[in-house]
Design an enzyme around this catalytic site. Structure first.
Site, PDB file in Angstrom:
ATOM      1  N   GLY A  83      30.380  43.360  48.625  1.00  0.00           N
ATOM      2  CA  GLY A  83      30.503  41.771  48.594  1.00  0.00           C
ATOM      3  C   GLY A  83      29.855  40.994  49.737  1.00  0.00           C
ATOM      4  O   GLY A  83      29.218  41.810  50.484  1.00  0.00           O
ATOM      5  N   ASN A  84      30.272  40.015  49.933  1.00  0.00           N
ATOM      6  CA  ASN A  84      29.938  39.175  50.917  1.00  0.00           C
ATOM      7  C   ASN A  84      30.771  38.257  51.425  1.00  0.00           C
ATOM      8  O   ASN A  84      31.649  37.827  50.697  1.00  0.00           O
ATOM      9  CB  ASN A  84      28.369  38.601  50.812  1.00  0.00           C
ATOM     10  N   PHE A  85      30.604  37.369  52.554  1.00  0.00           N
ATOM     11  CA  PHE A  85      31.717  36.435  53.065  1.00  0.00           C
ATOM     12  C   PHE A  85      31.694  35.226  52.305  1.00  0.00           C
ATOM     13  O   PHE A  85      32.313  34.333  52.846  1.00  0.00           O
ATOM     14  CB  PHE A  85      31.557  36.446  54.662  1.00  0.00           C
TER      15      PHE A  85
END
Ligand code: CTP
Length: 405
Positions: free
Chosen positions: A214-216
């Site tokens: 995923g990412n932030f």
């Protein structure tokens, strides 16, 4: 003289009164609103009753005043949620430094404050206090905080104050508050009838049943843009990756997705009807080539996961975009920002690109603020200062409106 009769016919207005001497002027504001055809509901704090009586207010508003969530004796209770949803507009006048401090910090220890937290309508606030209290840094910081929630500030005026001093702190006259209310309710709904498609948040790319890449991204920027468009009358479809955020405006239709492929499918389902599309999502560029059906077990040797590119949603929309559709992308860059953004704008056939640089403090992922520049396909370029994402969203839609008139 202007005929104000029925200008506000059917509009529902909550007046939140807190304990300032200027409260004695509020019956006159209620008179103006009632004459213009509005429905008025007063919510007052307990201490505000020292300055104006509930009897006066309920007679002029033709509604019992509310100041408690429930009656201890007979158990009758008042739903702050219904009140919040009922209102087309809330005005807090006069607003004391004390209640403003509570609002700024999410404190909800009376029915006025819980109603505010439940409300989806525009909120106007008119602080009134002595000049030194007004000038205090905490008051000034709280005014900014309330503005960052999207609340509209009605500044106090200069003049004689109840303390005997003279300076800035007086609540504007009822006729001035009335004009602010009218302007807000009649504010041009610049995107009324427009269909707007927004993507927001991250995507999660599954590795196995319990793990993902995923990412932030928090989704805050995309949600703020969706709210800004909906507030101005647009029908918004918000396609969002996993986020804890909750949309507020009833004009937003939310579609939850998880992976880049799901986002691709959902966005394409709505694109044809959209007049304006803004891709604010942080879509994964790669996804695992295979998704393991069972949880991958730990082994002593290293683990390699092979990744394959996802489809670029924005670029795919650029290929099928019609002349009458606007397509806007985001670019998050760390270096050669402007040149890279311009390249993306051209490659993906966009009308505008919103650039944020990770070099700027307070910009980008998972913050409440952002600092953006906008480039357009005709060479236009504008930079904006660091602001809350709510205000950045407003800058973006103002820019779109400005450039497309
Ligand atoms: N985007 C998209 N689909 C993808 C990747 C990105 O729709 N698979 C969109 C984003 O929502 C954003 C824009 O493309 O509006 C820019 O994304 P970015 O990741 O910065 O651009 P890339 O073209 O992927 O380039 P790079 O990662 O190399 O900077």
């Amino acid at each position: 003289m202007e005929n104000t009769a029925y200008h506000l016919s059917g509009k529902r207005i909550i007046i939140g009164i807190t304990a300032g001497i200027a409260a004695y002027k509020i019956p006159l504001l209620i008179r103006l609103l009632k004459t213009a055809g509005a429905e008025v509901q007063v919510i007052m704090t307990e201490k505000a009753k020292n300055f104006v009586t509930p009897l006066t207010l309920s007679v002029v508003s033709e509604n019992p005043v509310i100041s408690h969530s429930f009656d201890r004796e007979d158990g009758r209770w008042q739903s702050h949620i219904e009140l919040g949803l009922w209102a087309d507009l809330i005005i807090l006048a006069p607003l004391t430094a004390n209640t403003m401090g509570k609002i700024a910090n999410g404190i909800a220890d009376n029915i006025l404050l819980t109603t505010l937290l439940s409300a989806r309508c525009p909120v106007l606030f008119a602080p009134a206090m002595d000049l030194d209290m007004f000038a205090h840094p905490s008051t000034q910081a709280n005014i900014k905080k309330l503005q960052s929630f999207g609340y509209q500030y009605i500044p106090p005026e200069e003049g004689f104050l109840a303390s005997g001093l003279s300076g800035k702190g007086r609540m504007p006259e009822p006729s001035v508050l009335f004009t602010h209310i009218k302007q807000n309710l009649h504010r041009e709904q610049r995107f009324a009838g427009k269909k707007v498609l927004i993507s927001a948040g991250p995507t999660y790319e599954k590795i196995d049943p319990v793990r993902f890449i995923g990412n932030f991204s928090s989704g805050k920027m995309g949600f703020a843009i969706a709210e800004a468009f909906a507030r101005e009358g647009a029908d918004v479809v918000l396609v969002t990756g996993p986020t804890h955020l909750q949309e507020k405006h009833p004009g937003i239709l939310r579609k939850d997705v998880v992976s880049a492929q799901e986002m691709y499918d959902e966005v394409h389902r709505h694109f044809e009807q959209a007049d304006i599309t803004v891709m604010a999502a942080a879509v994964a560029d790669y996804t695992p080539a295979t998704k393991a059906a069972n949880k991958i077990k730990k082994k002593s040797r290293s683990l390699e996961i092979s990744l394959v590119p996802t489809q670029d949603i924005l670029a795919s929309l650029g290929k099928i975009k019609r002349e009458d559709q606007l397509l806007i992308g985001f670019a998050l860059e760390t270096d050669n920002e402007k040149a890279n953004a311009l390249q993306k704008l051209q490659n993906k056939n966009l009308d505008f690109i919103v650039l944020n640089s990770l070099k700027d403090k307070g910009a980008g992922f998972a913050t409440d603020t952002n600092k953006i520049s906008i480039l357009d396909r005709n060479g236009g370029f504008r930079s904006f200062p660091l602001k809350s994402k709510t205000l950045v969203a407003k800058d973006i839609i103002d820019y779109i409106d400005d450039k497309t008139r």
